[in-house]
Write an enzyme that holds these catalytic residues in place. Structure first.
Site, PDB file in Angstrom:
ATOM      1  N   CYS A  86      44.941  52.462 -22.384  1.00 35.83           N
ATOM      2  CA  CYS A  86      43.917  51.775 -23.183  1.00 35.83           C
ATOM      3  C   CYS A  86      44.150  50.275 -23.117  1.00 35.83           C
ATOM      4  O   CYS A  86      45.292  49.810 -23.107  1.00 35.83           O
ATOM      5  CB  CYS A  86      44.007  52.269 -24.628  1.00 35.83           C
ATOM      6  SG  CYS A  86      43.050  51.291 -25.814  1.00 35.83           S
ATOM      7  N   CYS A 167      43.226  55.621 -33.447  1.00 35.04           N
ATOM      8  CA  CYS A 167      43.808  54.325 -33.098  1.00 35.04           C
ATOM      9  C   CYS A 167      44.712  53.819 -34.223  1.00 35.04           C
ATOM     10  O   CYS A 167      44.332  53.828 -35.398  1.00 35.04           O
ATOM     11  CB  CYS A 167      42.689  53.322 -32.822  1.00 35.04           C
ATOM     12  SG  CYS A 167      43.272  51.653 -32.498  1.00 35.04           S
ATOM     13  N   GLN A 294      35.223  38.706 -40.474  1.00 34.49           N
ATOM     14  CA  GLN A 294      36.581  38.851 -39.961  1.00 34.49           C
ATOM     15  C   GLN A 294      37.024  40.305 -40.051  1.00 34.49           C
ATOM     16  O   GLN A 294      36.746  40.992 -41.040  1.00 34.49           O
ATOM     17  CB  GLN A 294      37.538  37.963 -40.761  1.00 34.49           C
ATOM     18  CG  GLN A 294      37.273  36.471 -40.615  1.00 34.49           C
ATOM     19  CD  GLN A 294      37.796  35.916 -39.293  1.00 34.49           C
ATOM     20  OE1 GLN A 294      38.332  36.652 -38.456  1.00 34.49           O
ATOM     21  NE2 GLN A 294      37.643  34.610 -39.106  1.00 34.49           N
ATOM     22  N   ASP A 392      35.704  25.412 -36.850  1.00 34.54           N
ATOM     23  CA  ASP A 392      36.077  26.805 -36.588  1.00 34.54           C
ATOM     24  C   ASP A 392      35.215  27.300 -35.424  1.00 34.54           C
ATOM     25  O   ASP A 392      34.349  28.158 -35.590  1.00 34.54           O
ATOM     26  CB  ASP A 392      35.863  27.666 -37.835  1.00 34.54           C
ATOM     27  CG  ASP A 392      36.354  29.098 -37.644  1.00 34.54           C
ATOM     28  OD1 ASP A 392      37.046  29.364 -36.645  1.00 34.54           O
ATOM     29  OD2 ASP A 392      36.034  29.952 -38.486  1.00 34.54           O
ATOM     30  N   CYS A 419      40.643  30.302 -32.730  1.00 36.18           N
ATOM     31  CA  CYS A 419      40.978  31.620 -32.184  1.00 36.18           C
ATOM     32  C   CYS A 419      41.517  31.500 -30.759  1.00 36.18           C
ATOM     33  O   CYS A 419      41.791  32.491 -30.108  1.00 36.18           O
ATOM     34  CB  CYS A 419      39.762  32.547 -32.217  1.00 36.18           C
ATOM     35  SG  CYS A 419      38.350  31.937 -31.280  1.00 36.18           S
TER      36      CYS A 419
END
Length: 464
Positions: A86, A167, A294, A392, A419
């Site tokens: 995966c 998961c 988020q 951001d 990010c």
């Protein structure tokens, strides 16, 4: 005579001893053979591996581990049975303490190499107490494999689907919803979408969990289909609602296009409410099927707390929140600022931001639909002079006109939430040329077990 072309010291299909000295942007080990860079997935800094070369390029090669000659003391057994096949996680083979150390070093490297600044300004990465089952949103592709229904996650580097609905980084709620959806498809024989032949029905299953563990916990399930109608719709609704009392919304998303984009534009409510309600920092947010939010709520609060601390608001400041999205950071800022101006190019996000401001009772937050690269210079010409600017942006970082306009506005502080620390470091270098000093960088681990790391930095205007 021209320069003689240097021979590449590795060849495809051959095995080499590779000492690993660093970690790449995707969590792979970085090593060298006779000074030539070799990327080795799942190898760790400090290890020496025997690796078979898969791909050779002009300046680097990639290779696969055959044996580990010297293992890192931080290497552990992965928890997930499909890890390595995966493509969702890259660092399950590393102790979590070391994951944080590697991510801290990753940010230090870009601050030194790209921003040209002191890596000691980077603080140790902040991680959660529990690095598992943190994702409140799942997106599972649906297809077929060897004639059987396949649902789970894309295999590393491909669109082949690894069937797995348990998961370890997903909320357990999402895993349970996924299992029921898989069972419904198996029992009803509804055809999964085939992206090569462009046939079949169900393309993705998306689950969202809001306020998990709280009394007001709510769930949403989105079925992405290539058809406007969902076969056996009543069966889906009955089985899902009977199994999950906290499920508040079932939505059909229509996506008929041959595309890698998961969701189409049109949603049809199959059952329940069009929205679920979530919260950050005691602020309420309404989420539709298309809303961005988020995916790690606990670490989101850590990230926002750091941004607010760097902003150092007293209640008298005007703040611009460029790339404001649905207004999550804007409203956190509005609790401590005199005025907040949010800018976002995506109109539905601004509609959500305005609704979120209203539902939380804020009258000091305004939102505008605009490209920040155009809006920032316009605001500057109109005489807007913020005390603090918050960025951001998406992974690509800020466009240069945004940075130039921000510097021209001369705010006391610029807070940058990122990010992608590499693009943040590039933008830091530009702002330094425009009269700003880097004060501190705080990495925050929003996605344990993956190679991603987010960061927030503080820049202050130099006194002339």
């Amino acid at each position: 005579m021209g320069k003689r072309k240097l021979a590449v010291p590795v060849a495809k299909g051959q095995t080499y001893t590779v000492p690993i000295h660093g970690m790449g942007s995707n969590g792979e080990g970085i090593g060298c053979v006779e000074g030539f860079t070799v990327f080795v997935p799942f190898a760790l800094p400090g290890e020496t591996v025997q690796a078979k070369v898969d791909v050779v390029k002009k300046n680097y090669a990639t290779a696969t581990i055959e044996t580990i000659e010297v293992a890192s003391p931080h290497r552990i057994e992965p928890r997930c049975s499909v890890y390595g096949t995966c493509g969702g996680c890259q660092l399950q083979h590393v102790s979590y303490e070391e994951q944080l150390a590697l991510k801290t070093q990753k940010v230090k490297d870009v601050i030194e190499r790209i921003a040209g600044d002191d890596p000691n300004l980077v603080r140790p990465a902040l991680g959660p107490a529990n690095p598992w089952q943190y994702r409140n949103k799942m997106q599972m592709p649906v297809g077929s494999s060897n004639g059987e229904l396949a649902m789970g996650f894309y295999a590393r580097g491909s669109h082949d689907i690894v069937t797995y609905v348990d998961c370890h980084i997903q909320s357990e709620v999402n895993n349970e919803m996924a299992k029921v959806c898989y069972s419904i498809m198996k029992d009803t024989g509804i055809a999964p979408y085939d992206e090569v032949r462009e046939t079949g029905v169900v393309r993705h299953i998306i689950g969202r969990v809001a306020n998990e563990g709280k009394e007001n916990e709510e769930w949403m399930l989105i079925i992405v289909a290539a058809t406007k109608q969902l076969p056996k719709q009543d069966t889906w609704v009955t089985r899902l609602t009977e199994a999950f009392p906290k499920l508040k919304s079932i939505v059909l998303n229509y996506n008929p296009k041959k595309t890698n984009v998961i969701m189409g534009r049109k949603n049809t409510l199959l059952w329940g409410n069009e929205y679920i309600n979530d919260s950050i920092e005691e602020l309420d947010f309404r989420l539709s099927a298309h809303s961005f939010f988020q995916v790690n709520p606990r670490q989101t609060e850590v990230l926002y707390d750091e941004a607010l601390r760097f902003a150092a608001l007293t209640g008298e400041e005007t703040v611009i929140d460029a790339y404001c999205g649905t207004g999550t950071i804007s409203l956190c800022l509005a609790r401590q600022a005199k005025e907040v101006i949010g800018i976002e190019i995506v109109e539905p996000a601004i509609i959500d931001a305005r609704a979120n401001a209203k539902r939380n009772g804020f009258t000091n937050a305004t939102f505008m639909v605009a490209d920040a690269a155009e809006a920032m210079p316009t605001l500057y010409k109109d005489g807007v002079r913020p005390d603090v600017i918050v960025f951001d942006p998406i992974r690509a970082g800020c466009k240069e006109p945004v940075l130039y306009a921000a510097a021209a506005m001369a705010p006391k502080r610029i807070v940058y939430v990122s990010c992608n620390p590499a693009s943040m470091a590039r933008d830091i270098a530009i702002l330094k040329e425009k009269g700003y000093r880097l004060e501190a960088v705080q990495p925050v681990d929003m996605f344990p077990m993956t190679a991603h790391v987010e960061a927030v930095c503080l820049m202050s205007r130099k006194e002339k």
